[in-house]
Design a protein around this motif. Structure first.
Motif, mmCIF file in Angstrom:
data_model
loop_
_atom_site.group_PDB
_atom_site.id
_atom_site.type_symbol
_atom_site.label_atom_id
_atom_site.label_comp_id
_atom_site.label_asym_id
_atom_site.label_seq_id
_atom_site.Cartn_x
_atom_site.Cartn_y
_atom_site.Cartn_z
ATOM 1 N N SER A 218 -5.320 2.780 2.826
ATOM 2 C CA SER A 218 -5.716 1.474 2.301
ATOM 3 C C SER A 218 -4.505 0.570 2.195
ATOM 4 O O SER A 218 -3.523 0.917 1.528
ATOM 5 N N LEU A 219 -4.575 -0.577 2.849
ATOM 6 C CA LEU A 219 -3.489 -1.546 2.807
ATOM 7 C C LEU A 219 -4.038 -2.920 2.440
ATOM 8 O O LEU A 219 -5.177 -3.250 2.773
ATOM 9 N N THR A 220 -3.198 -3.716 1.788
ATOM 10 C CA THR A 220 -3.567 -5.080 1.417
ATOM 11 C C THR A 220 -2.535 -6.057 1.946
ATOM 12 O O THR A 220 -1.333 -5.756 1.945
ATOM 13 N N GLY B 249 3.612 -10.581 8.876
ATOM 14 C CA GLY B 249 4.238 -10.005 7.705
ATOM 15 C C GLY B 249 5.426 -9.155 8.111
ATOM 16 O O GLY B 249 5.689 -8.957 9.300
ATOM 17 N N GLN B 250 6.141 -8.646 7.134
ATOM 18 C CA GLN B 250 7.324 -7.838 7.424
ATOM 19 C C GLN B 250 6.977 -6.414 7.829
ATOM 20 O O GLN B 250 7.828 -5.695 8.360
ATOM 21 N N GLY B 251 5.747 -6.018 7.604
ATOM 22 C CA GLY B 251 5.318 -4.681 7.984
ATOM 23 C C GLY B 251 5.515 -3.674 6.880
ATOM 24 O O GLY B 251 6.424 -3.792 6.051
ATOM 25 N N THR B 252 4.645 -2.664 6.861
ATOM 26 C CA THR B 252 4.777 -1.569 5.903
ATOM 27 C C THR B 252 4.634 -0.252 6.650
ATOM 28 O O THR B 252 3.731 -0.081 7.463
ATOM 29 N N ALA C 40 2.538 4.857 11.481
ATOM 30 C CA ALA C 40 2.965 3.627 12.141
ATOM 31 C C ALA C 40 3.480 2.631 11.100
ATOM 32 O O ALA C 40 3.319 2.835 9.905
ATOM 33 N N VAL C 41 4.082 1.564 11.600
ATOM 34 C CA VAL C 41 4.312 0.376 10.783
ATOM 35 C C VAL C 41 3.081 -0.506 10.966
ATOM 36 O O VAL C 41 2.671 -0.787 12.103
ATOM 37 N N TYR C 42 2.498 -0.915 9.854
ATOM 38 C CA TYR C 42 1.303 -1.740 9.875
ATOM 39 C C TYR C 42 1.683 -3.172 9.502
ATOM 40 O O TYR C 42 2.339 -3.407 8.481
ATOM 41 N N GLY D 272 0.829 -1.190 0.000
ATOM 42 C CA GLY D 272 0.000 0.000 0.000
ATOM 43 C C GLY D 272 0.862 1.237 0.000
ATOM 44 O O GLY D 272 2.087 1.149 0.127
ATOM 45 N N PRO D 273 0.236 2.400 -0.168
ATOM 46 C CA PRO D 273 1.006 3.636 -0.204
ATOM 47 C C PRO D 273 1.687 3.930 1.117
ATOM 48 O O PRO D 273 1.117 3.703 2.191
ATOM 49 N N GLY D 274 2.897 4.415 1.036
ATOM 50 C CA GLY D 274 3.643 4.746 2.242
ATOM 51 C C GLY D 274 3.340 6.131 2.776
ATOM 52 O O GLY D 274 3.736 6.471 3.886
ATOM 53 N N LEU D 275 2.605 6.921 1.990
ATOM 54 C CA LEU D 275 2.296 8.294 2.373
ATOM 55 C C LEU D 275 0.813 8.557 2.136
ATOM 56 O O LEU D 275 0.298 8.306 1.045
ATOM 57 N N VAL D 276 0.149 9.037 3.173
ATOM 58 C CA VAL D 276 -1.275 9.358 3.084
ATOM 59 C C VAL D 276 -1.478 10.777 3.627
ATOM 60 O O VAL D 276 -0.839 11.155 4.620
ATOM 61 N N LYS D 277 -2.350 11.536 2.984
ATOM 62 C CA LYS D 277 -2.627 12.906 3.441
ATOM 63 C C LYS D 277 -3.605 12.896 4.616
ATOM 64 O O LYS D 277 -4.480 12.026 4.699
ATOM 65 N N PRO D 278 -3.440 13.858 5.510
ATOM 66 C CA PRO D 278 -4.389 13.960 6.627
ATOM 67 C C PRO D 278 -5.820 14.061 6.122
ATOM 68 O O PRO D 278 -6.081 14.697 5.094
#
Lengths: 128, 105
Positions: free
Chosen positions: A19-21, A119-122, A93-95, A8-14
């Motif tokens: 969205s993560l898969t 998982g390894q985390g994102t 965070a790391v998800y 998923g994207p590493g950067l999200v706007k406030p």
């Protein structure tokens, strides 16, 4: 050997939606023996559980995040996804996605147990 | 909501026994598990269902759970055991302890 991979994207706007898969390989998300879940870890802090689900139904949410969390499952792709709405800097965070073993209570009802594979985390940053 | 409390830090000399506690109301009535997280890595399950070790986890890791306290014991602690350790239980939700930093001096 079962593996989980977050994407998923590493950067999200406030105020936007994160969205993560999680893609599962080496095993089926439709297994009757496991729950699946999401956990996050803010920088320098501890683990925070987000949600857990069973492939055919039954989802548990962290009460503090429930109003902002949606989880979906695509068994054909062996994937499950997390959506977190209205993100703020506190969601940085790391998800991780992970697999739960299933425990049974005294009534014989199943519930999510230990996370045995992660998982390894994102890493997700929230910034404009 | 249910809470699990861990000491922020524990120090141990190499070869000695490290003990990390996790406290919660009637925790002994629930299953406790423990994760090891080394710097920059994902957590690894080291103890589940109070005392069971997953395949590949060294025998020096052991666990117990009674009353209000679950305990992770590392016998003959090695430098490679230096990590953060988290306890976890289920109380209608997944609950993690705040984590304990184990330093091997």
């Amino acid at each position: 050997q079962l593996q989980l991979q977050e994407s998923g994207p590493g950067l999200v706007k406030p105020s936007e939606t994160l969205s993560l898969t999680c893609t599962v390989s080496g095993g089926s998300i439709s297994s009757t023996y496991y729950y699946w879940g999401w956990i996050r870890q803010p920088p320098g802090k501890g683990l925070e559980w987000i949600d857990s689900f069973y492939y055919s139904g039954g989802t548990y949410y962290n009460p503090s995040l429930k109003s902002r969390v949606t989880i979906s499952v695509d068994t054909s792709k062996n994937q499950f996804s997390l959506k977190l709405t209205s993100v703020t800097a506190a969601d940085r965070a790391v998800y991780y996605c992970a697999r739960h073993v299933i425990y049974y209570d005294n009534s014989g009802l199943p519930y999510p147990g230990a996370f045995d594979i992660w998982g390894q985390g994102t890493k997700v940053t929230v910034s404009s | 909501s249910y809470e699990l409390t861990q000491p922020p830090s524990v120090s141990v000399s190499p070869g000695q026994t490290a003990t990390i506690t996790c406290s919660g109301d009637k925790l002994g009535d629930k299953y406790a598990c423990w994760y090891q997280q080394k710097a920059g890595q994902s957590p690894v399950l080291v103890i589940y269902q109070d005392y069971k070790r997953p395949s590949g986890i060294p025998e020096r890791f052991s666990g117990s759970n009674s009353g209000n306290t679950a305990t992770l014991t590392i016998s003959g602690t090695q430098a490679m055991d230096e990590a953060d350790y988290y306890c976890q239980a289920w109380d209608s939700s997944v609950v993690f302890g705040g984590g304990t930093k184990l330093t091997v001096l």
